[in-house]
Design a protein around this motif. Structure first.
Motif, short mmCIF file in Angstrom:
data_model
loop_
_atom_site.label_atom_id
_atom_site.label_comp_id
_atom_site.label_asym_id
_atom_site.label_seq_id
_atom_site.Cartn_x
_atom_site.Cartn_y
_atom_site.Cartn_z
N ASN A 37 10.90 2.79 1.31
CA ASN A 37 10.02 3.32 2.33
C ASN A 37 9.13 4.41 1.74
O ASN A 37 9.47 5.02 0.72
CB ASN A 37 10.82 3.90 3.49
CG ASN A 37 11.61 2.84 4.24
OD1 ASN A 37 11.21 1.67 4.30
ND2 ASN A 37 12.72 3.25 4.82
N SER A 38 8.02 4.64 2.39
CA SER A 38 7.11 5.71 1.96
C SER A 38 6.81 5.62 0.46
O SER A 38 6.86 6.62 -0.26
CB SER A 38 7.70 7.08 2.30
OG SER A 38 7.96 7.19 3.69
N VAL A 39 6.50 4.43 0.01
CA VAL A 39 6.29 4.22 -1.42
C VAL A 39 5.01 4.91 -1.89
O VAL A 39 4.07 5.12 -1.10
CB VAL A 39 6.27 2.73 -1.78
CG1 VAL A 39 7.62 2.10 -1.51
CG2 VAL A 39 5.17 2.00 -1.04
N THR A 40 5.00 5.25 -3.14
CA THR A 40 3.85 5.86 -3.79
C THR A 40 3.51 5.05 -5.04
O THR A 40 4.32 4.26 -5.51
CB THR A 40 4.13 7.31 -4.19
OG1 THR A 40 5.03 7.32 -5.32
CG2 THR A 40 4.77 8.10 -3.05
N PRO A 41 2.32 5.25 -5.59
CA PRO A 41 1.97 4.52 -6.83
C PRO A 41 2.97 4.76 -7.96
O PRO A 41 3.12 3.90 -8.84
CB PRO A 41 0.59 5.06 -7.16
CG PRO A 41 0.00 5.40 -5.83
CD PRO A 41 1.16 5.96 -5.03
N GLU A 42 3.65 5.89 -7.92
CA GLU A 42 4.66 6.19 -8.95
C GLU A 42 5.89 5.29 -8.84
O GLU A 42 6.71 5.26 -9.75
CB GLU A 42 5.09 7.65 -8.88
CG GLU A 42 4.05 8.67 -9.37
CD GLU A 42 2.82 8.74 -8.48
OE1 GLU A 42 1.70 8.86 -9.02
OE2 GLU A 42 2.98 8.67 -7.24
N ASP A 43 6.02 4.57 -7.75
CA ASP A 43 7.13 3.63 -7.59
C ASP A 43 6.81 2.27 -8.19
O ASP A 43 7.66 1.38 -8.21
CB ASP A 43 7.47 3.45 -6.11
CG ASP A 43 7.99 4.73 -5.47
OD1 ASP A 43 7.58 5.03 -4.33
OD2 ASP A 43 8.80 5.43 -6.12
N GLN A 84 0.83 -1.20 0.00
CA GLN A 84 0.00 0.00 0.00
C GLN A 84 0.87 1.26 0.00
O GLN A 84 2.00 1.25 0.50
CB GLN A 84 -0.92 0.01 1.22
CG GLN A 84 -2.04 -1.01 1.16
CD GLN A 84 -3.03 -0.83 2.29
OE1 GLN A 84 -2.70 -0.30 3.34
NE2 GLN A 84 -4.26 -1.27 2.08
N ALA A 85 0.33 2.32 -0.53
CA ALA A 85 1.04 3.59 -0.52
C ALA A 85 1.42 3.95 0.91
O ALA A 85 0.61 3.78 1.85
CB ALA A 85 0.17 4.68 -1.13
N GLY A 86 2.63 4.42 1.06
CA GLY A 86 3.14 4.74 2.39
C GLY A 86 3.84 3.60 3.08
O GLY A 86 4.48 3.79 4.12
N GLY A 87 3.74 2.42 2.49
CA GLY A 87 4.35 1.24 3.09
C GLY A 87 5.80 1.05 2.70
O GLY A 87 6.43 1.93 2.08
#
Length: 120
Positions: free
Chosen positions: A83-89, A12-15
């Motif tokens: 860390n702190s992943v976003t959909p753009e990752d 999930q985003a933020g994970g």
């Protein structure tokens, strides 16, 4: 001689997620290992690298402060902590050892890629 990338998955985003790049030979202990990624419909882009001898690191701007690259020489393994992943990752992540950077290598080596999918 090969590189084996693993650790991808759905997050999930933020994970957070940790990718691994395991090298099959000790030769890779003294060469730089790079992480690249390729999102659907986009060109492959550089993400991070860690040097062989001194372990110096470099990151693309979009991941600075969120991703950390490290290596465990005893295990012939390089890690990429996300860390702190976003959909753009979201992308397929590849590790590589490049002859252009380390001429001791007879050729470029690429791992098979591991999929990272970030849900919003």
């Amino acid at each position: 001689v090969q590189l084996q990338a693993s650790g991808g998955g759905l997050v999930q985003a933020g994970g957070s997620l940790r990718l691994s790049c395991a090298a099959s030979e000790r030769t890779f202990r003294n060469v730089a290992i790079h992480w690249f990624r390729q999102a659907p419909g986009k060109e492959r882009e550089f993400v991070a690298r860690i040097g062989g001898y001194f372990g110096s690191t470099r990151y693309t701007d979009s991941v600075k402060g969120r991703f950390t690259i490290s290596r465990d020489s005893a295990k012939n393994t390089v890690y990429l902590q996300l860390n702190s992943v976003t959909p753009e990752d979201t992308a397929v992540y590849y590790c590589a050892a490049l002859r252009q950077v380390d001429p001791i290598l007879p050729r470029d080596y690429w791992g098979q890629g591991t999929q990272v999918t970030v849900s919003s």
